[in-house]
Design an enzyme around this catalytic site. Sequence first.
Site, short mmCIF file in Angstrom:
data_model
loop_
_atom_site.label_atom_id
_atom_site.label_comp_id
_atom_site.label_asym_id
_atom_site.label_seq_id
_atom_site.Cartn_x
_atom_site.Cartn_y
_atom_site.Cartn_z
CB SER A 293 -3.63 3.44 0.42
OG SER A 293 -4.08 4.59 -0.21
CG HIS B 114 -5.33 0.95 -4.49
ND1 HIS B 114 -4.08 0.46 -4.22
CD2 HIS B 114 -5.28 2.28 -4.14
CE1 HIS B 114 -3.32 1.43 -3.74
NE2 HIS B 114 -4.03 2.53 -3.69
CD GLU C 272 -2.71 -3.11 -5.25
OE1 GLU C 272 -2.80 -1.98 -4.73
OE2 GLU C 272 -1.83 -3.92 -4.93
CG ASN D 270 0.22 2.01 -1.12
OD1 ASN D 270 1.01 2.83 -1.56
ND2 ASN D 270 -1.08 2.08 -1.34
#
Length: 300
Positions: free
Chosen positions: A121, A142, A154, A192
Site C-alpha cells: 500500500s 496495487h 494502481e 493512500n
Amino acid sequence: MTINGGISVIGAGTMGNGIAHVFAQRGYKVTLIDVSQPQLDKALATIGKNLDRMVAKEIIRKELKDETLKNITTSNSIAEGVKNASLVVEAATENVDLKLNIFRQMDESAPSDCVLATNTSSISITKIAAATNRPDAVIGMHFMNPVPVMKLVEIITNPATSKEVTESIVALSKDLGKVPCVVNDFPGFIANRILMPMINEAVYSLHEGVAGVEEIDTIMKLGMAHPMGPLQLADLIGLDVCLSIMKVLHEGFKNDKYTPCPLLEELVASGKLGSKSGEGFYVYTPGSKELVVSSRFNQP
Ligand code: NAD
C-alpha cells in the site's frame, strides 16, 4: 512481453485471497503461498463463499466456480511455490523488512524472466527492487479491497522498471477486467497518500471528542457521497495496515501532518484491527450485517 504462465500470490490474507480469486477466475493457474496453513485454509473457504455469492446472484455460472477453485493450489514454501511462475504478486503483511526478505527469496527461486510485483500500500517499490538482481522486472500492482469487486489497479513503476514490464502489467490488469493507472514511486503513491490522511483525521476527530463514530461516518457518507464512512473503511482495510501506511507517509515526507493518531496506535497495540479481528471502531459478529459501534466508543 506477455504474461500467460502461472501466477504465484504470496500472502493469503485479506488481499491475497482476492488476488488469487480474480486470476483463477480468469483462467490463470494460481499458486497461493502463506507461512500459515490456517490462513491458506481460510482463504480457500473465503474464495469459495465469494464465488457462491456470485453464482447465487447469477454473475457467474456454477461451472466457473468449480473451474476457478480447480485453478488454485496452495503452498507453504516460497521457493517451491514460485519456481514455475511467470508473475509473482506479493501480498504479505505490510512490513518493510519482511517484504525485503520475501523479495530476496522470490528473486532467488523464480525463473529469470518472471516479473516480481508487490501489492504494498505504501512501501517504496525502489527499495524493494534494490533487494533483487532484477529491478527492471519489479513493479507495484496495487489492487483495491475487496479485489473481486474493485475495478482499480494502481500500477507503480520504480525508476528501473522496464517499459515492457509496465506494458505487460497494464495489459494483464485489463485482461482481468480491471482499470490500470500508472503512477510514480512516492510514499503512499496516489491512493493512500490521499485516502490515509483523511482516515487519520477522522480518527483524530473521534479521539478529540469532536463527534462520535456514527456521526463522523454519517457526515462523510451523506455529505460527501462516499459509499462508507472513513472509520468503517479503516476497519475494512485493517487498522494495522492503516497505521503502517501513516508511518510510511510520516517517515517518507518528514512532515508532522502525517503523525498517526495515538488512538490508532492504541487500537492496534490492543489487537483491535478492524473487521478481520472482530473489532475496531465497530464490532463484527459472523453472519450479521448490522453495523454496531464498539462499546468503548459509546457516547454518554
Ligand atoms: P493480512 O494481514 O490480511 O494478510 C497478510 C498475510 O501475509 C497473512 O496471511 C500472513 O500469514 C502472510 N505472511 C506473513 N509473512 C509471510 C511470509 N514470510 N510468507 C508468506 N506469507 C506471509 O494483510 P492484507 O490486508 O492482505 O495486506 C497484504 C498487503 O496488501 C499489504 O502490503 C497491504 O499494505 C496491502 N494492501 C492491503 C489492503 C487492505 O485493504 N487490507 C488494500 C491494498 C493493499
